[in-house]
Design an enzyme around this catalytic site. Structure first.
Site, PDB file in Angstrom:
ATOM      1  N   VAL A 135      -0.309 -17.271  13.019  1.00  0.00           N
ATOM      2  CA  VAL A 135      -1.807 -17.479  13.418  1.00  0.00           C
ATOM      3  C   VAL A 135      -1.915 -19.131  13.246  1.00  0.00           C
ATOM      4  O   VAL A 135      -1.216 -19.693  12.733  1.00  0.00           O
ATOM      5  CB  VAL A 135      -2.981 -16.735  12.354  1.00  0.00           C
ATOM      6  CG1 VAL A 135      -2.641 -15.306  12.585  1.00  0.00           C
ATOM      7  CG2 VAL A 135      -2.671 -17.309  10.876  1.00  0.00           C
ATOM      8  N   THR A 136      -3.031 -19.568  14.024  1.00  0.00           N
ATOM      9  CA  THR A 136      -3.650 -18.769  15.055  1.00  0.00           C
ATOM     10  C   THR A 136      -2.711 -19.138  16.410  1.00  0.00           C
ATOM     11  O   THR A 136      -2.231 -20.207  16.608  1.00  0.00           O
ATOM     12  CB  THR A 136      -5.252 -19.126  15.456  1.00  0.00           C
ATOM     13  OG1 THR A 136      -5.199 -20.281  15.699  1.00  0.00           O
ATOM     14  CG2 THR A 136      -5.835 -18.733  14.187  1.00  0.00           C
ATOM     15  N   CYS A 148      -1.938 -23.413  15.806  1.00  0.00           N
ATOM     16  CA  CYS A 148      -0.733 -23.895  15.008  1.00  0.00           C
ATOM     17  C   CYS A 148       0.285 -23.249  15.588  1.00  0.00           C
ATOM     18  O   CYS A 148       1.541 -23.641  15.757  1.00  0.00           O
ATOM     19  CB  CYS A 148      -0.833 -23.393  13.453  1.00  0.00           C
ATOM     20  SG  CYS A 148      -2.270 -24.359  12.665  1.00  0.00           S
ATOM     21  N   ASP A 171       1.938 -19.778   9.164  1.00  0.00           N
ATOM     22  CA  ASP A 171       0.677 -19.826   8.492  1.00  0.00           C
ATOM     23  C   ASP A 171      -0.152 -18.405   8.137  1.00  0.00           C
ATOM     24  O   ASP A 171      -1.271 -18.212   8.270  1.00  0.00           O
ATOM     25  CB  ASP A 171      -0.347 -20.707   9.002  1.00  0.00           C
ATOM     26  CG  ASP A 171       0.099 -22.192   9.366  1.00  0.00           C
ATOM     27  OD1 ASP A 171       1.153 -22.627   8.898  1.00  0.00           O
ATOM     28  OD2 ASP A 171      -0.717 -22.819  10.195  1.00  0.00           O
ATOM     29  N   LYS A 189       3.326 -27.948   5.843  1.00  0.00           N
ATOM     30  CA  LYS A 189       3.036 -28.602   6.869  1.00  0.00           C
ATOM     31  C   LYS A 189       1.680 -29.222   6.642  1.00  0.00           C
ATOM     32  O   LYS A 189       0.626 -28.621   6.813  1.00  0.00           O
ATOM     33  CB  LYS A 189       3.281 -27.931   8.346  1.00  0.00           C
ATOM     34  CG  LYS A 189       2.319 -26.879   8.411  1.00  0.00           C
ATOM     35  CD  LYS A 189       2.738 -26.239   9.925  1.00  0.00           C
ATOM     36  CE  LYS A 189       1.785 -25.154  10.414  1.00  0.00           C
ATOM     37  NZ  LYS A 189       0.508 -25.389  10.760  1.00  0.00           N
TER      38      LYS A 189
END
Length: 220
Positions: free
Chosen positions: A157-158, A162, A24, A129
């Site tokens: 992150v974070t 996640c 992410d 996702k």
């Protein structure tokens, strides 16, 4: 196997069968005006993870080992975003609302793009996702099995949300997991410390942790 100096003890890395996972690192979390900022967070706290991730990406690409990028992103109609997720808390903008980078956490919007410094290259997996974990509703486990991936190195992150969720899911599916301490970040420093401790407790109950330098120094 490659031996990596790690916590709580050495991590055995399988050359060619170890995927580098970048969780992410998208504009919605890293840049002002995105979803992370809408929650009232100081997004600059995530910036220190970028250089270590970039160095690891370069190392994996040089060796032609598998690389996986994830993005938290929902369908435009938000049919994969349950109300319990969208309506929780009191952000200035909610998932799907229009912000400076388009609709927050909606697939195809500018905010879901991975930041340029870590942009995927041809042949690397990019997974959208709908949940915190990277295995939920993505078909990723089956794709990794087809590629004969057995080990996962986590960055992104974070740390406590996640990244930790994805690493726990991976552990349940039988992958040997390593989280890179300086290549992951949190808006809240104590939460990162706690997450790393939980993941590596009880003899690597979920997995191992190491610095990016220790990992890079171990590579042939």
């Amino acid at each position: 196997m490659i031996r990596v100096a790690a916590t709580p003890f050495e991590y055995a890395l399988a050359p060619g069968a170890t995927a580098l996972v970048v969780i992410d690192m998208q504009r919605d979390f890293i840049e002002p005006g995105g979803f992370g900022a809408s929650l009232g967070n100081d997004v600059s706290r995530l910036m220190p993870a970028i250089p270590p991730i970039a160095r690891l990406l370069a190392a994996w690409r040089e060796r032609e080992w598998p690389v996986l990028h994830t993005r938290e992103a929902h369908r435009p109609d938000l049919s994969d975003c349950p109300p319990a997720k969208r309506l929780r808390g009191d952000p200035s903008l909610r998932i799907g609302d229009v912000g400076p980078m388009g609709r927050l956490l909606v697939a195809g919007e500018p905010g879901t793009e991975i930041i340029p410094a870590l942009a995927p290259t041809d042949g690397e997996w990019v997974i959208d996702k709908p949940g915190k974990g990277m295995f939920w509703a993505t078909g990723l486990h089956e794709a990794l099995q087809r590629r004969a991936v057995t080990h996962l190195v986590f960055t992104g992150v974070t740390t406590e949300v996640c990244v930790q969720t994805s690493m726990r899911e991976a552990n349940d599916r039988g992958y040997d997991c390593l989280i890179v301490e300086d290549a992951t970040e949190s808006y809240f420093a104590p939460m990162k410390v706690a997450a790393l401790a939980m993941l590596t407790a009880q003899g690597a109950i979920v997995g191992w942790s190491a610095t990016s330098q220790a990992l890079l120094d171990s590579l042939p």
